[in-house]
Design an enzyme around this catalytic site. Structure first.
Site, PDB file in Angstrom:
ATOM      1  N   TYR A 192      50.421  50.345  85.839  1.00 23.96           N
ATOM      2  CA  TYR A 192      49.646  48.825  85.955  1.00 23.96           C
ATOM      3  C   TYR A 192      48.349  48.859  87.015  1.00 23.96           C
ATOM      4  O   TYR A 192      48.665  49.672  88.061  1.00 23.96           O
ATOM      5  CB  TYR A 192      50.777  48.409  86.770  1.00 23.96           C
ATOM      6  CG  TYR A 192      51.041  46.777  86.804  1.00 23.96           C
ATOM      7  CD1 TYR A 192      50.729  45.841  85.581  1.00 23.96           C
ATOM      8  CD2 TYR A 192      49.667  46.426  87.745  1.00 23.96           C
ATOM      9  CE1 TYR A 192      50.442  44.830  85.873  1.00 23.96           C
ATOM     10  CE2 TYR A 192      49.627  45.366  88.762  1.00 23.96           C
ATOM     11  CZ  TYR A 192      50.133  43.847  87.416  1.00 23.96           C
ATOM     12  OH  TYR A 192      49.844  42.667  87.498  1.00 23.96           O
ATOM     13  N   GLY A 218      54.780  27.269  78.142  1.00 23.06           N
ATOM     14  CA  GLY A 218      56.070  26.958  78.963  1.00 23.06           C
ATOM     15  C   GLY A 218      55.212  27.614  80.355  1.00 23.06           C
ATOM     16  O   GLY A 218      55.221  25.963  81.191  1.00 23.06           O
ATOM     17  N   GLY A 219      55.265  27.885  81.075  1.00 17.66           N
ATOM     18  CA  GLY A 219      54.990  27.779  82.330  1.00 17.66           C
ATOM     19  C   GLY A 219      53.354  28.219  82.863  1.00 17.66           C
ATOM     20  O   GLY A 219      53.139  27.944  84.215  1.00 17.66           O
ATOM     21  N   SER A 258      58.267  42.034  80.499  1.00 17.42           N
ATOM     22  CA  SER A 258      58.682  43.089  81.200  1.00 17.42           C
ATOM     23  C   SER A 258      59.244  42.835  82.306  1.00 17.42           C
ATOM     24  O   SER A 258      58.165  42.345  83.579  1.00 17.42           O
ATOM     25  CB  SER A 258      58.692  44.209  80.825  1.00 17.42           C
ATOM     26  OG  SER A 258      59.813  45.672  81.207  1.00 17.42           O
ATOM     27  N   PHE A 269      53.586  32.069  64.935  1.00 18.24           N
ATOM     28  CA  PHE A 269      54.322  32.152  63.895  1.00 18.24           C
ATOM     29  C   PHE A 269      55.379  30.772  63.902  1.00 18.24           C
ATOM     30  O   PHE A 269      55.512  30.443  62.799  1.00 18.24           O
ATOM     31  CB  PHE A 269      55.345  33.423  63.687  1.00 18.24           C
ATOM     32  CG  PHE A 269      54.574  34.929  63.325  1.00 18.24           C
ATOM     33  CD1 PHE A 269      53.431  35.022  62.816  1.00 18.24           C
ATOM     34  CD2 PHE A 269      55.279  35.601  63.418  1.00 18.24           C
ATOM     35  CE1 PHE A 269      52.728  35.362  62.983  1.00 18.24           C
ATOM     36  CE2 PHE A 269      54.292  36.904  63.301  1.00 18.24           C
ATOM     37  CZ  PHE A 269      52.732  37.274  63.004  1.00 18.24           C
ATOM     38  N   GLU A 287      53.446  34.984  70.697  1.00 15.93           N
ATOM     39  CA  GLU A 287      52.848  34.248  71.142  1.00 15.93           C
ATOM     40  C   GLU A 287      52.533  33.450  70.597  1.00 15.93           C
ATOM     41  O   GLU A 287      51.197  32.328  70.536  1.00 15.93           O
ATOM     42  CB  GLU A 287      51.474  34.985  71.838  1.00 15.93           C
ATOM     43  CG  GLU A 287      51.662  36.791  72.302  1.00 15.93           C
ATOM     44  CD  GLU A 287      50.803  36.843  72.507  1.00 15.93           C
ATOM     45  OE1 GLU A 287      49.917  36.538  72.631  1.00 15.93           O
ATOM     46  OE2 GLU A 287      50.823  38.005  72.519  1.00 15.93           O
ATOM     47  N   SER A 310      50.170  32.627  81.248  1.00 14.47           N
ATOM     48  CA  SER A 310      48.979  33.885  80.675  1.00 14.47           C
ATOM     49  C   SER A 310      48.238  34.321  81.223  1.00 14.47           C
ATOM     50  O   SER A 310      47.553  33.850  81.831  1.00 14.47           O
ATOM     51  CB  SER A 310      49.206  33.401  79.084  1.00 14.47           C
ATOM     52  OG  SER A 310      48.131  34.442  78.837  1.00 14.47           O
ATOM     53  N   PRO A 335      51.823  26.276  72.221  1.00 14.71           N
ATOM     54  CA  PRO A 335      52.796  26.377  72.799  1.00 14.71           C
ATOM     55  C   PRO A 335      52.689  26.163  74.290  1.00 14.71           C
ATOM     56  O   PRO A 335      52.023  27.652  74.342  1.00 14.71           O
ATOM     57  CB  PRO A 335      54.260  27.540  72.010  1.00 14.71           C
ATOM     58  CG  PRO A 335      53.295  27.453  70.868  1.00 14.71           C
ATOM     59  CD  PRO A 335      51.676  27.409  71.233  1.00 14.71           C
ATOM     60  N   THR A 377      55.905  36.665  74.825  1.00 18.95           N
ATOM     61  CA  THR A 377      55.434  37.808  75.049  1.00 18.95           C
ATOM     62  C   THR A 377      55.359  39.048  75.235  1.00 18.95           C
ATOM     63  O   THR A 377      55.516  40.183  75.860  1.00 18.95           O
ATOM     64  CB  THR A 377      54.609  37.494  76.468  1.00 18.95           C
ATOM     65  OG1 THR A 377      55.662  37.100  77.176  1.00 18.95           O
ATOM     66  CG2 THR A 377      53.946  36.458  76.286  1.00 18.95           C
TER      67      THR A 377
END
Lengths: 524, 524
Positions: B445, B126-127, B209, B260, B257, B130, B124, B206
């Site tokens: 971070y 999307g943007g 946040s 499933f 992710e 990752s 899959p 994912t």
């Protein structure tokens, strides 16, 4: 816990005169239906072989394996009205064969290994307060049933005053957990109606929600980590307040009702014990008006600690104050609004809430009824027993949905209950309140009372079925905080879909391949 | 999205002079390491048989199946630094065989059926943002790899203004979702650094946040319901804002992710678009002091919308303002504190926060740097490309833990990074900030920069491994918001334990028995 009633036997009550009058007014002549005498109760012969009992004794010590009738009776079923009706009729056919009381998480693992090896069902038992049939195992081909009483796991293992978390063992009952925290100046703030007798492990296993959920959060939202005993050993989950490390498996254990493993401790967020508590009531013209006000509060981030709204019927009967139960003609509906915290925080939030509720058309009704609600907040289950004594069947059920669907769900469930009772020739009183609010929606909690038929369980079953069908058809969840057990299982499959059922079964097979853990509960 | 860099090719930048000077100061002579020219890139021959491509075309229409080099290059890997290094070196060995763009959830189901039938892997997409290797499939015995680009699923399906929820399709990128909501006066409030290019489905898959998580919540906490395409059909989960109907299976899909099923839409809580936004900075004597202040705020229920704290090094380098990057000698550490909402709410909360931070010893530094942070909040990834151009390796990693463990985790991870780089003869600059705070803990971070070796990927791998080992050994989660992908998989097993791995594998087997969904990602 009383063997056939809720709670402390010393607190057994009879129906207040005001309530008795009301019942006669509502239902006409009612006939007392007393419970059988404990001496007349017969328990099935325990079916577990001596060698298996010996293996269990070897794990936890002989003193911690109970097999006498009293012990088995006290560990039979939970406290739903059907459970009480069966007990009152002397039916203890669901009694476990033996009660095992492990003293540590490692002992729980060892008990599970013995039971897995010998094909013995294990029903985790905390406070015994299930109202959804969560404590009765399908015996199937299994050799017997162990009631795994966790009450010896009663310690606060850790208190982290910097992270504001506490690690509590599963067997701690609500008051004991609060006492341990209170000594150090903290509170968990989790006060479901079952608080006085329910356990930390039970709160986690059933996704309990307390009366102060608006301020303190649902139990599942407080869990940082937990330990689960499985036949594969101890499983510890949760290293951080939040994570992106895959699916949140804590949320797979929370609500698993003992079918995947036995929760032995839970690390939860705690708060400083509140210096001040104020409970007040507000009056609204209608249930719909009051619900709109609740929605506006919570969507505007104004969260009192307690927020409850009774519908017109519940307000009239004033179930919020069992001591004063009886008809009120004040009209409208009552909201209980509770504030807990530091004096400064209570004062500030209260001022904001007063301003908002005033603008929304609420009428402040002072603190007297709020205090009465707080005083009687755990008493309703005792009242249910007194009603059953007098021949009034009373039971509760609950659901939740989005705000935009709330009135529809309310109307449909109430109509379904009325119609199903009417088909049997009964005219029930149906009360409802909203007691858990979220930004996106709220819960609905129904109380149904009616003249009891000769067979109360047979009388209630089609009504419960009709209510559950209506919940499903109207887009509600089959349970907001009572859990699934056996009673809601037929509707769970629709709610989680075929892939959801497949996922639950797959996890069950992976973690409990022998199928000994609470068989028959939860998983469709 | 640029084929070998972050973001919009029109926004490609070079390193600001101030930053270039700083790099020379920190690392001595650095050698520019330009990317190969796109014309020099070679893509492997697509391996999917004509009949299989035809079957896919039959589902979505020929116009929506892309197989040319440009399409395949653009759907290769994500945007971690190792991903960028591979792209810059012209390595597109992980290119999918074909790009399929379904136009509806039903088409996704149909694509999955074709791929399940013919043993074709489905990733899959999307943007494509990752940073953990979430977009590379293990081919194993499978016949080929489909990149399932969800961008055509770009509608807001529903907006419930009473429940304050919106149903957004998975392929909507952040800005498009905000635009659709903004037209109606709402915001989702989810602004991760990848916001401009990441998708709604990716946020869900994912457990993303955002930078405003303190005020708006993590993405997973906003999800009311979701739809997942599986080879067994569409799976809809979630009927209420909260439920006790068993394990929360939404939380099993969130963070899965794509292993499933494929999330096709998500119903999330939204908020009225804020009338006012203020970002200001505060100065603290040390990282520890600032962290204590953050903890006190959030534990006292004072939640600014944005709350970020840079450590001493990050403050000195002022990464919060890429335009002004360079050494600052102001000392101490900088906290960004953002307030969004109605003017009245912002004013009230701001006053409370000012009072609290003042009492805790913070020094208010005005709005200039806060505004600069807000202005540059999505720019850091562009800066990374500019640094890579100049021969500076820069990468980030993140974790979270309880407050009482935060300084320990910070020290250990920083030391491990330094040691692992030192062993290779490099002296990295290590920056850190706290950007997500909870009552019980916070995230850390880290940004690591150093002179790039000839083989940057080989240089980074042992450092990443050492940092991950240190996170595990020090009780942190392996990822707070970047997800697991392939890069964190070796540490996931320890974090969720053997029963957790068994549970994930069992669900995978139940929902994706052919093993076609993102094989190699997430599940140990």
């Amino acid at each position: 816990m009383h063997w056939s009633r809720w709670g402390d036997p010393r607190h057994t009550t009879t129906l207040p005169d005001s309530a008795a009058e009301l019942m006669t007014l509502a239902f006409g002549e009612i006939q007392p239906q007393p419970a059988v005498d404990l001496r007349d109760v017969r328990v099935p012969v325990a079916g577990l072989a001596t060698e298996h009992v010996a293996a269990l004794r070897a794990v936890v010590g002989a003193a911690h394996v109970g097999g006498d009738d009293a012990d088995r009776i006290h560990h039979t079923r939970g406290k739903s009205t059907p459970d009480l009706l069966a007990a009152r009729a002397g039916d203890f056919s669901d009694a476990p064969d033996v009660v095992v009381r492990p003293g540590s998480a490692d002992e729980v693992v060892a008990v599970l290994r013995v039971c897995a090896e010998h094909a013995i069902a294990v029903v985790p038992y905390g406070g015994g307060t299930s109202v959804v049939g969560g404590l009765v195992a399908d015996r199937g081909d299994l050799r017997g049933v162990v009631s795994l009483d966790l009450r010896r796991l009663d310690r606060m293992v850790a208190l982290d005053e910097e992270s504001l978390t506490a690690t509590l063992q599963a067997g701690l009952l609500g008051p004991a957990a609060e006492a341990l925290l209170g000594e150090r100046g903290y509170t968990l703030g989790h006060f479901p109606q079952s608080f006085e007798f329910a356990s930390i492990g039970g709160f986690a296993a059933t996704r309990s929600s307390g009366q102060s959920s608006s301020g303190y959060g649902r139990f599942d939202s407080l869990v940082i980590s937990l330990t689960v005993a499985t036949a594969r050993g101890l499983w510890t989950l949760g290293r951080a307040p939040a994570t992106a490390a895959g699916p949140d498996l804590r949320q797979l254990v929370l609500g698993s009702e003992g079918t995947f493993g036995v929760i032995t401790d839970v690390t939860v967020m705690v708060r400083p014990a509140p210096a001040e508590k104020v409970y007040e009531t507000w009056r609204w013209a209608s249930f719909a008006d009051g619900a709109t006000a609740m929605r506006r509060l919570v969507q505007d981030d104004l969260n009192p600690t307690v927020l409850r709204l009774s519908d017109e019927t519940e307000t009239a009967i004033n179930l919020s104050d069992p001591a004063a139960i009886g008809l009120s003609d004040a009209g409208g509906v009552q909201m209980v609004c509770g504030f807990e915290g530091t004096a400064a925080r209570v004062a500030r939030l209260r001022a904001e809430v007063h301003e908002a509720l005033g603008e929304l058309g609420g009428e402040r009704a002072g603190e007297q009824r709020g205090a009465a609600w707080a005083e009687g907040r755990f008493a309703a289950p005792y009242l249910r027993d007194a009603l059953l004594d007098e021949g009034v069947l009373v039971e509760t059920l609950e659901t939740a949905t989005g705000w935009s669907n709330l009135q529809h769900l309310y109307t449909e469930v109430k109509a379904a209950i009325g119609a199903a009772a009417g088909e049997q020739g009964f005219d029930p009183v149906i009360l409802c309140h909203i007691s858990h609010v979220y930004r996106a929606g709220a819960s609905l909690y129904f109380t149904v009372a009616m003249r009891e038929a000769d067979d109360g369980a047979a009388q209630w079953a089609p009504i419960k079925r009709a209510a559950s069908d209506a919940i499903e058809a109207s887009g509600g969840t089959i349970t907001h905080h009572h859990a699934v057990g056996r009673d809601h299982k037929p509707w769970l499959a629709d709610e989680i879909g075929a892939p959801g059922v497949a996922a639950l079964r797959a996890v069950k097979q992976a973690l409990d391949p022998e199928g000994i853990l609470n068989p028959g509960v939860l998983i469709p």
